[in-house]
Design a protein around this motif. Sequence first.
Motif, mmCIF file in Angstrom:
data_model
loop_
_atom_site.group_PDB
_atom_site.id
_atom_site.type_symbol
_atom_site.label_atom_id
_atom_site.label_comp_id
_atom_site.label_asym_id
_atom_site.label_seq_id
_atom_site.Cartn_x
_atom_site.Cartn_y
_atom_site.Cartn_z
ATOM 1 N N ALA A 32 0.837 -1.198 0.000
ATOM 2 C CA ALA A 32 0.000 0.000 0.000
ATOM 3 C C ALA A 32 0.875 1.251 0.000
ATOM 4 N N GLY A 33 0.532 2.218 -0.849
ATOM 5 C CA GLY A 33 1.233 3.495 -0.854
ATOM 6 C C GLY A 33 2.579 3.508 -1.541
ATOM 7 N N GLU A 34 2.956 2.423 -2.201
ATOM 8 C CA GLU A 34 4.256 2.402 -2.886
ATOM 9 C C GLU A 34 4.082 2.447 -4.395
ATOM 10 N N ILE A 35 5.162 2.847 -5.085
ATOM 11 C CA ILE A 35 5.220 2.760 -6.543
ATOM 12 C C ILE A 35 6.274 1.714 -6.872
ATOM 13 N N LEU A 36 5.804 0.559 -7.330
ATOM 14 C CA LEU A 36 6.681 -0.546 -7.696
ATOM 15 C C LEU A 36 6.920 -0.495 -9.192
#
Length: 537
Positions: A32-36
């Motif tokens: 959640a809340g990350e840019i992978l």
Amino acid sequence: MSVLAIRDLAIRLPRGADRAYAVDGISFDLAAGEILCVVGESGSGKSMAANAIMGLLPDLVRVERGTATFEGRDLLALPERAKQAIRGDRIAMIFQEPMTALNPLMRIGEQIAEVFEAHGKLSPRERRERAVALAAEVGLPDPAAIVHSYPFQLSGGQRQRAMIAMALALEPSILIADEPTTALDVTTQAQILDLIRNLQHRHGMAVMFITHDFGVVAEIATRVIVMRHGEIVEEGERETVLNAPQHDYTKRLLAAVPSDVVPTAGAVRDTPMLEVQHLRKTYTTGGGLFAKPRVTHAVDDVSFAIAKGEVLGLVGESGSGKSTVGRCLVRLVEPDGGSVTIDGEEITSLDAAGLRRARRRAQMVFQDPYASLNPRTKIARAIAQGPIAAGTPRREAMADARRLLETVGLDASAADRYPHEFSGGQRQRIGIARALAMRPELIIADEAVSALDVSIQAQVLELLRDLKDRFGLSILFITHDLRVAAQLCDRIAVMQKGRLVEIGKVADVFLNPQDDYTKRLLAAVPGATWTGALESA
């Protein structure tokens, strides 16, 4: 906290493909809340993995094993109706080419509102109001008016913003962005990256961002996965993968990224090969009983020269007029004024026969080689068509086509295959071979590497550099990326809104730009700070 867990995902390709699996046993989590960022060359399996998550795999391609757990359910095992309920609502996707993803017959506002209709949400009036609000949120100009426009009336960046508005409509938990900036110029690309980053932060989404560009990774990623041949070869935090890669494949991809180091210019003769004086091209559209026609000065009093053996880079954003200049030089587009002189011969006033002779000396390499090659014509025939039309005996032209394929790094056996049997990089080499078949002295390369992976891009640039030295070619290299131009060109000319705003040696323009527009182009290159730091390390 993980919002999506992929475990042992394997996607089988149909019989006859170049390998058994598009994706072979990959596992990863999206928090959640990350840019992978999922990085890899074409064919690495990154887009296929995303399509499996969305339930959008092509016919004859199937998930053989694995799970994709989201909100306690395995997405891969759900019936189609359940997948449709999740798609767009809880998980949304932005596609690489919005012009093919958008319906050309529907207005932009209708397409945004359709997302609510498909999921049975809001009244018709509320849908229209929400469409305008979303258009405003993604930065579309004059939202109340632009929602009444059709896709063809929007620029590439505006169409991509419309796609993002559709993806955000139902405030999904996961946003999958599949190469959303690949076809955009650097300033528009920077705007879209900034938009996605801000929206992700504002909505608290998890973003899976698919790309082949490590500059984009440096700009936007929290964490990085590197894929090759359907497998994950490296995974880690952004700074670790970019600055201390462990796998040889990652190191090779990073080495292929165009750097801020400006190569030494090669030897250039003083004799001009091409002289352009006061070139002009104007387009007039629209108009009617109560409306004035729209006049666009695509090329507005442009003058420059290219010496024999020189490579001049012509750079600028989409719509700057650079491609129109290239087409005017060989009269694929008829200029409205000015002169074009190739090796002493003025071509704008030539009749059809004279123009055919002049075009033997100036050939184009186009951005999309697949679109410029006849899919029903074998490669040797495609290369030989020009010389045969110019009077070369067929047997001689076909034999020369095979030799040219070897010259551009392909096997002569490629001559008997069709365009669809080649990768993008191979098709671009074929396009170069076709241009060389006419024994030109000038090549106009129009965005010839912009759609290629960084490693293939580096190979094509090296090929062009080698051919220039071997055959003494002059090249007009049209691109939207100053950094790519710096790897090949002796001088750079910068265009904005049809006018030439700066021209000079690569080192002067790249390291000491004079025009504010050039400075903005350089500042907009994704990952500029990271690549500069990498070079100095």
